[in-house]
Write a protein that holds these residues in place. Structure first.
Motif, short mmCIF file in Angstrom:
data_model
loop_
_atom_site.label_atom_id
_atom_site.label_comp_id
_atom_site.label_asym_id
_atom_site.label_seq_id
_atom_site.Cartn_x
_atom_site.Cartn_y
_atom_site.Cartn_z
N ALA A 43 6.63 -8.39 2.52
CA ALA A 43 5.92 -7.17 2.92
C ALA A 43 6.92 -6.16 3.46
O ALA A 43 7.83 -6.51 4.22
N ARG A 44 6.73 -4.94 3.06
CA ARG A 44 7.60 -3.87 3.56
C ARG A 44 7.19 -3.48 4.97
O ARG A 44 6.02 -3.55 5.31
N ALA A 45 8.15 -3.08 5.73
CA ALA A 45 7.84 -2.62 7.08
C ALA A 45 7.03 -1.33 7.00
O ALA A 45 7.27 -0.49 6.13
N ARG A 46 6.06 -1.21 7.85
CA ARG A 46 5.24 0.01 7.87
C ARG A 46 6.08 1.18 8.34
O ARG A 46 6.86 1.05 9.29
N ARG A 47 5.87 2.31 7.68
CA ARG A 47 6.59 3.52 8.08
C ARG A 47 5.95 4.09 9.33
O ARG A 47 4.72 4.15 9.45
N ASP A 52 7.19 13.53 9.55
CA ASP A 52 7.24 14.91 9.05
C ASP A 52 6.66 15.92 10.05
O ASP A 52 6.36 17.05 9.68
N ARG A 53 6.50 15.52 11.28
CA ARG A 53 5.92 16.43 12.27
C ARG A 53 6.77 17.70 12.33
O ARG A 53 7.98 17.66 12.43
N GLY A 54 6.09 18.83 12.20
CA GLY A 54 6.75 20.12 12.26
C GLY A 54 7.28 20.62 10.93
O GLY A 54 7.69 21.77 10.82
#
Length: 84
Positions: A43-47, A52-54
């Motif tokens: 399982a890939r680590a959750r991002r 992308d704030r801003g």
């Protein structure tokens, strides 16, 4: 490893342990391969959120009613061409 369907049904837990260890198992019917048990990818680590704030700005009127000329495109009755 190749097993027949009866063996796979009888020893599924044992086969899954081998698959979890990295082995691939082929299930055959009358010697003809029908399915393959393979280990899942890790399982890939959750991002993390807010990367992308801003970067993007949501306009104040993003939920305002659509202009009539655009809205008209959504008010057509379903047709067979669209799979309805």
């Amino acid at each position: 490893m190749e097993v027949n369907i009866h063996y796979a049904k009888t020893h599924l837990s044992r086969l899954l342990q081998r698959v979890a260890a990295g082995e691939e198992i082929t299930i055959a019917r009358a010697g003809v391969p029908m399915a393959r048990l393979v280990p899942l990818e890790a399982a890939r680590a959750r991002r993390p959120l807010d990367l992308d704030r801003g970067v993007y700005a949501v306009p104040e009127d993003f939920d305002a009613p659509l202009p009539p000329e655009i809205l008209a495109g959504f008010n057509h009755p379903p047709t067979r061409a669209h799979g309805f």
